[in-house]
Scaffold this motif. Structure first.
Motif, PDB file in Angstrom:
ATOM      1  N   PRO A   1      -8.232  -5.727   4.550  1.00 14.60           N
ATOM      2  CA  PRO A   1      -7.064  -5.276   5.364  1.00 14.60           C
ATOM      3  C   PRO A   1      -6.114  -5.731   6.434  1.00 14.60           C
TER       4      PRO A   1
ATOM      5  N   HIS B   1      -1.612  -8.972   3.451  1.00 10.43           N
ATOM      6  CA  HIS B   1      -2.148  -8.237   2.464  1.00 10.43           C
ATOM      7  C   HIS B   1      -1.208  -6.565   1.910  1.00 10.43           C
ATOM      8  N   ILE B   2      -1.391  -5.669   2.940  1.00 15.45           N
ATOM      9  CA  ILE B   2      -0.843  -4.469   2.906  1.00 15.45           C
ATOM     10  C   ILE B   2       1.137  -4.774   2.253  1.00 15.45           C
ATOM     11  N   ASN B   3       1.711  -5.596   3.876  1.00 14.59           N
ATOM     12  CA  ASN B   3       2.928  -5.684   3.088  1.00 14.59           C
ATOM     13  C   ASN B   3       3.442  -6.288   2.194  1.00 14.59           C
TER      14      ASN B   3
ATOM     15  N   PHE C   1      -0.860   5.662  -1.834  1.00 14.53           N
ATOM     16  CA  PHE C   1      -2.037   5.617  -0.521  1.00 14.53           C
ATOM     17  C   PHE C   1      -3.239   6.733  -0.801  1.00 14.53           C
TER      18      PHE C   1
ATOM     19  N   ASN D   1       4.385   4.563   7.883  1.00 15.32           N
ATOM     20  CA  ASN D   1       4.225   2.944   7.858  1.00 15.32           C
ATOM     21  C   ASN D   1       3.352   2.726   9.201  1.00 15.32           C
TER      22      ASN D   1
ATOM     23  N   ILE E   1      -0.196   4.339   8.465  1.00 13.79           N
ATOM     24  CA  ILE E   1      -0.824   3.333   8.140  1.00 13.79           C
ATOM     25  C   ILE E   1      -1.830   1.803   9.049  1.00 13.79           C
ATOM     26  N   GLN E   2      -0.499   1.830   9.828  1.00 13.97           N
ATOM     27  CA  GLN E   2      -0.787   1.151  10.960  1.00 13.97           C
ATOM     28  C   GLN E   2      -2.070   1.003  11.611  1.00 13.97           C
TER      29      GLN E   2
ATOM     30  N   VAL F   1      -5.194   1.053  10.264  1.00 13.29           N
ATOM     31  CA  VAL F   1      -5.320  -0.024  10.007  1.00 13.29           C
ATOM     32  C   VAL F   1      -6.121  -0.693  11.344  1.00 13.29           C
TER      33      VAL F   1
ATOM     34  N   ILE G   1      -5.225   1.940  -0.101  1.00 14.70           N
ATOM     35  CA  ILE G   1      -3.663   1.466  -0.447  1.00 14.70           C
ATOM     36  C   ILE G   1      -3.736   0.354  -2.090  1.00 14.70           C
TER      37      ILE G   1
ATOM     38  N   VAL H   1      -6.927  -2.513  -1.007  1.00 11.40           N
ATOM     39  CA  VAL H   1      -6.798  -2.091  -0.071  1.00 11.40           C
ATOM     40  C   VAL H   1      -7.883  -1.392   0.181  1.00 11.40           C
TER      41      VAL H   1
END
Length: 134
Positions: A22, A26-28, A38, A79, A82-83, A86, A103, A110
């Motif tokens: 994660p 990778h998420i981008n 998600f 977003n 999710i940040q 993470v 995700i 991830v």
């Protein structure tokens, strides 16, 4: 016949999403596909997910599936959410014994396991007004 088995194995391997760490990169990469899911997996086995396809949000839960357009402000909110999760990710907790997020798109997956029991998903669903789905 002997060539078919390796070919089927290769197709199966390519068809499965590859699990990656994660990281923001990778998420981008997953977000860049503009076709991703998600998902929140609760300890009791229930799953809820937000899927994004062609500027549409699809919410799946134990209620009927709900689909609508997603606004730019909602994308920023998601977003940000999710940040935050993470940043809470733990490398020591096991997804099998903890609630966790996934995700994924067709190429990557991830898994994020927050260090603490995460109740923010419910708040996100309420903010997006998805808790009123009939």
């Amino acid at each position: 016949m002997p060539r078919i088995i390796p070919l089927l194995f290769l197709i199966c391997t390519i068809g499965c999403a590859r699990s990656v760490e994660p990281t923001v990169e990778h998420i981008n990469t997953i977000f860049a596909s503009k076709d991703f899911t998600f998902q929140f997996n609760r300890l009791d086995g229930r799953q809820e997910s937000l899927s994004f396809r062609n500027d549409y949000l699809v919410y799946k839960s134990d209620k009927p599936t709900f689909r609508r357009e997603v606004s730019y402000d909602e994308v920023l909110l998601i977003n940000d959410f999710i940040q935050k999760i993470v940043n809470l990710h733990s490398h020591t907790l096991d997804p099998e014994t903890s609630s966790h997020y996934v995700i994924k798109n067709t190429a990557y997956k991830v898994i994020i396991v927050p260090e603490q029991e995460d109740l923010y998903f419910d708040a996100l669903i309420k903010t997006l007004r998805l808790d009123k789905v009939k």
